[in-house]
Design an enzyme around this catalytic site. Structure first.
Site, PDB file in Angstrom:
ATOM      1  N   LYS A 138       1.327  -1.226  -0.038  1.00  0.00           N
ATOM      2  CA  LYS A 138       0.458   0.632  -0.193  1.00  0.00           C
ATOM      3  C   LYS A 138       1.030   1.365   0.086  1.00  0.00           C
ATOM      4  CE  LYS A 138      -2.100  -1.267   4.155  1.00  0.00           C
ATOM      5  NZ  LYS A 138      -1.961  -2.807   4.072  1.00  0.00           N
TER       6      LYS A 138
ATOM      7  N   ARG B 282      -9.423   0.636   8.744  1.00  0.00           N
ATOM      8  CA  ARG B 282      -8.041  -1.115   9.171  1.00  0.00           C
ATOM      9  C   ARG B 282     -10.320  -1.928   9.737  1.00  0.00           C
ATOM     10  NH1 ARG B 282      -3.644   0.878   8.589  1.00  0.00           N
ATOM     11  NH2 ARG B 282      -2.131  -1.400   8.589  1.00  0.00           N
TER      12      ARG B 282
ATOM     13  N   ARG C  48      11.377  -6.228   5.276  1.00  0.00           N
ATOM     14  CA  ARG C  48      11.653  -4.429   4.559  1.00  0.00           C
ATOM     15  C   ARG C  48      12.337  -3.686   5.738  1.00  0.00           C
ATOM     16  NH1 ARG C  48       5.872  -1.967   4.905  1.00  0.00           N
ATOM     17  NH2 ARG C  48       5.678  -3.564   7.186  1.00  0.00           N
TER      18      ARG C  48
ATOM     19  N   ARG D 270      11.792  -1.924  11.289  1.00  0.00           N
ATOM     20  CA  ARG D 270      10.239  -1.873  11.812  1.00  0.00           C
ATOM     21  C   ARG D 270      10.580  -2.820  12.704  1.00  0.00           C
ATOM     22  NH1 ARG D 270       5.335   0.583   8.265  1.00  0.00           N
ATOM     23  NH2 ARG D 270       4.022  -0.498   9.624  1.00  0.00           N
TER      24      ARG D 270
ATOM     25  N   ARG E 104       0.044  -8.941  13.487  1.00  0.00           N
ATOM     26  CA  ARG E 104      -0.611  -8.080  12.857  1.00  0.00           C
ATOM     27  C   ARG E 104      -0.933  -8.900  11.310  1.00  0.00           C
ATOM     28  NH1 ARG E 104       4.067  -5.097  10.528  1.00  0.00           N
ATOM     29  NH2 ARG E 104       2.863  -3.974   9.319  1.00  0.00           N
TER      30      ARG E 104
END
Ligand code: AMP
Length: 213
Positions: free
Chosen positions: A13, A87, A126, A159, A170
């Site tokens: 996203k 969300r 990431r 992160r 998540r």
């Protein structure tokens, strides 16, 4: 035209939003970015949100609806992308209420579809820039120099919520709370499913095709 991009964590996203901002001129509203900025600035909201975000849980609906209300109000009617909001169905209902108050609407609700196996690989590799927020991947899109952002020279980092325990939390939260949005937007007639598998440019072309359709 206003759009929203939703999908599981790691679907791309943020990456696609950045391309849509650059190539299509949208304003970008990312509740994740707003919350990370609050954490960086150690505001009361940031201090409260950090604990929740690091665990991979969701910040309260009331807080994020308020953030989005403020962000859209400050746009001066520029077309926008909502990234990572809504969300939950409660957030989607809150969004409908605030948009109708502002006489605006969401034209396309784009669901970025990616299988769970891919998501875990994407999230665990990431790396994000502390300075400009640009996103990289250790295998698929590495920085030229390790730990240094190609765009601004800032430091890249992993992160805390991209650590394995937070990733699985998540993904669970996504299944339970966010995935029902597919039915919500299907019923409203604005849902468009786009495969999020492929290169950044391939996925962008699919989304751009949807916007032109
Ligand atoms: P993101 O950058 O969109 O992956 O968001 C990172 C984290 O910020 C999420 O895992 C949540 O903890 C929090 N967050 C971002 N957007 C929302 C939202 N719309 N509702 C609740 N929590 C959010």
């Amino acid at each position: 035209m206003n759009i929203l991009l939703f999908g599981p964590p790691g679907a791309g996203k943020g990456t696609q939003s950045a391309l849509l901002v650059e190539k299509n001129g949208f304003a970008h509203i990312s509740t994740g970015d707003i919350l990370r900025a609050a954490i960086k600035n150690k505001t009361p909201l940031g201090l409260e949100a950090k604990v929740i975000i690091d665990k991979g849980e969701l910040v309260s609906d009331e807080i994020v609806i308020g953030l989005v209300d403020e962000a859209i109000s400050g746009l001066n009617n520029k077309p926008f992308i909502l990234d990572g909001f809504p969300r939950t169905v409660v957030q989607a209902e809150g969004l409908d209420q605030l948009l109708s108050k502002m006489d605006k609407k969401i034209d396309k609700s784009i669901f970025l579809d990616v299988d769970t196996d891919f998501l875990v690989k994407r999230l665990s590799g990431r790396r994000v820039c502390r300075g400009c927020g640009a996103s990289f991947h250790v295998e698929a899109n590495p920085t030229n120099a390790e730990g240094v952002c190609d765009k601004c020279g800032g430091e890249t980092y992993q992160r805390a919520d991209d650590e394995p325990t937070s990733i699985s939390k998540r993904l669970d939260v996504y299944e339970k709370s966010t995935s029902p949005l597919k039915d919500y937007y299907q019923a409203k007639g604005s849902l468009v499913k786009v495969s999020g598998i492929g290169s950044m440019d391939e996925v962008y072309d699919r989304i751009n095709g949807v916007l032109k359709a």
